[in-house]
Design an enzyme around this catalytic site. Structure first.
Site, PDB file in Angstrom:
ATOM      1  N   ASP A 277      -9.862  -0.639   1.702  1.00 21.34           N
ATOM      2  CA  ASP A 277      -9.499  -1.546   0.722  1.00 21.34           C
ATOM      3  C   ASP A 277     -10.484  -2.478   0.314  1.00 21.34           C
ATOM      4  O   ASP A 277     -11.749  -2.517   1.079  1.00 21.34           O
ATOM      5  CB  ASP A 277      -8.293  -2.402   1.251  1.00 21.34           C
ATOM      6  CG  ASP A 277      -7.436  -3.238   0.203  1.00 21.34           C
ATOM      7  OD1 ASP A 277      -8.206  -3.394  -0.937  1.00 21.34           O
ATOM      8  OD2 ASP A 277      -6.119  -3.187   0.283  1.00 21.34           O
TER       9      ASP A 277
ATOM     10  N   ASN B 262      -2.158   4.723  -1.636  1.00 19.53           N
ATOM     11  CA  ASN B 262      -1.295   3.569  -2.128  1.00 19.53           C
ATOM     12  C   ASN B 262      -2.217   2.715  -3.179  1.00 19.53           C
ATOM     13  O   ASN B 262      -1.647   1.933  -4.097  1.00 19.53           O
ATOM     14  CB  ASN B 262      -0.977   2.552  -0.890  1.00 19.53           C
ATOM     15  CG  ASN B 262      -0.410   1.401  -1.505  1.00 19.53           C
ATOM     16  OD1 ASN B 262       0.684   1.356  -1.758  1.00 19.53           O
ATOM     17  ND2 ASN B 262      -1.036   0.144  -1.232  1.00 19.53           N
TER      18      ASN B 262
ATOM     19  N   TYR C  85      -2.083   2.769 -16.862  1.00 25.05           N
ATOM     20  CA  TYR C  85      -1.324   2.865 -15.835  1.00 25.05           C
ATOM     21  C   TYR C  85      -0.187   4.175 -15.579  1.00 25.05           C
ATOM     22  O   TYR C  85      -0.072   4.789 -14.774  1.00 25.05           O
ATOM     23  CB  TYR C  85      -0.432   1.537 -15.430  1.00 25.05           C
ATOM     24  CG  TYR C  85       0.302   1.339 -14.241  1.00 25.05           C
ATOM     25  CD1 TYR C  85      -0.279   1.264 -13.035  1.00 25.05           C
ATOM     26  CD2 TYR C  85       1.577   1.273 -14.211  1.00 25.05           C
ATOM     27  CE1 TYR C  85       0.283   1.166 -11.741  1.00 25.05           C
ATOM     28  CE2 TYR C  85       2.315   1.237 -13.066  1.00 25.05           C
ATOM     29  CZ  TYR C  85       1.625   1.074 -11.913  1.00 25.05           C
ATOM     30  OH  TYR C  85       2.271   0.880 -10.555  1.00 25.05           O
TER      31      TYR C  85
ATOM     32  N   LYS D  68      -0.114   7.358 -13.306  1.00 25.83           N
ATOM     33  CA  LYS D  68       0.949   7.479 -12.230  1.00 25.83           C
ATOM     34  C   LYS D  68       1.855   8.763 -12.564  1.00 25.83           C
ATOM     35  O   LYS D  68       2.353   9.393 -11.669  1.00 25.83           O
ATOM     36  CB  LYS D  68       2.077   6.409 -12.506  1.00 25.83           C
ATOM     37  CG  LYS D  68       1.402   4.982 -11.718  1.00 25.83           C
ATOM     38  CD  LYS D  68       0.716   5.265 -10.487  1.00 25.83           C
ATOM     39  CE  LYS D  68       0.249   3.957  -9.797  1.00 25.83           C
ATOM     40  NZ  LYS D  68      -0.189   4.233  -8.083  1.00 25.83           N
TER      41      LYS D  68
END
Length: 242
Positions: A36, A78, A142, A146
């Site tokens: 991260d 994620n 986005y 996705k």
């Protein structure tokens, strides 16, 4: 490649949905590596590796180092960003950044994990998509990425099944993360309208997604691959194809 130190890798695992998934894995006794840009918001037993996933060279180096020290047998892709904008206002620079995090990082992470998974004859890959993959206004970059995640999931499921590796995706609806709350104050008309649009009449919690991921990551899910599970409180009923 040694498989003596198996571990899970969770990108974007420092906060929100990722942090909830990390806790599920740790509760099962699985060592976890978080990749991260920011350090975990709360104390955790997971190992943290700092990396800006928009930086290609840095991402490759971080993944190579993780794969050299741990056998990644569970992977959760994620990390993600939205960059909301209308079509007219979407810039190519923003689009490229969203692609780098939402798609490119998934590919690089999976490539880093595959040697250990193949050597072990098993593995679990879970990628966080979104109900926005079905279409959502102001989400050009986005929704495109996705939806792309779903394509990767289905393709990898077919390619990797002979190696005992399953690949599945989760499509969250509106989840009450800190990021969501900062953009959608609880008492605002917009937030209340979002809640009214959810059949179960509440926002999802990070733990709702973590429960779904926990199933896909379990040994008991070995006969489930190439699937997309919408965890959305019923928002996709009548929208998602059967």
């Amino acid at each position: 490649m040694s498989i003596e130190k198996p571990a899970a890798l969770v990108t974007g695992g420092s906060r929100g949905i990722g942090a909830a998934i990390v806790q599920k894995l740790l509760a099962r006794g699985i060592p976890v590596v978080i990749l991260d840009r920011e350090a975990p918001a709360e104390q955790t037993d997971a190992r943290f590796v700092r990396c800006d996933l928009t930086d290609l060279a840095a991402t490759k180096a971080a993944l190579a180092e993780i794969a050299a020290t741990n056998a990644i047998l569970w992977l959760v892709n994620n990390a993600g960003i939205a960059a909301p904008a209308s079509l007219e206002e979407t810039t190519i620079e923003d689009f490229d950044k969203v692609v780098a995090i939402n798609l490119r990082a998934c590919i690089l992470s999976a490539q880093a994990a595959l040697p250990a998974m193949k050597a072990a004859g098993k593995g679990r890959i879970v990628t966080i998509s979104s109900r926005a993959a079905l279409g959502k206004e102001l989400r050009t970059a986005y929704s495109a990425t996705k939806a792309g995640v779903i394509g990767l999931t289905r393709t990898w499921a077919l390619e990797l099944a002979p190696h005992g590796i399953t690949v599945n995706a989760i499509g969250p609806g509106p989840i009450e993360t800190e990021l969501f709350k900062s953009a959608n104050p609880h008492n605002s008309p917009r937030t209340q309208a979002i809640i009214r649009g959810v059949p179960v009449q509440r926002l999802g919690q990070p733990e709702d997604i973590a429960h779904a991921a926990d199933f896909f990551l379990s040994d008991g899910a070995s006969f489930v691959t190439g699937q997309v599970l919408y965890v959305c409180g019923g928002m996709t009923v009548g929208v998602a194809p059967i």
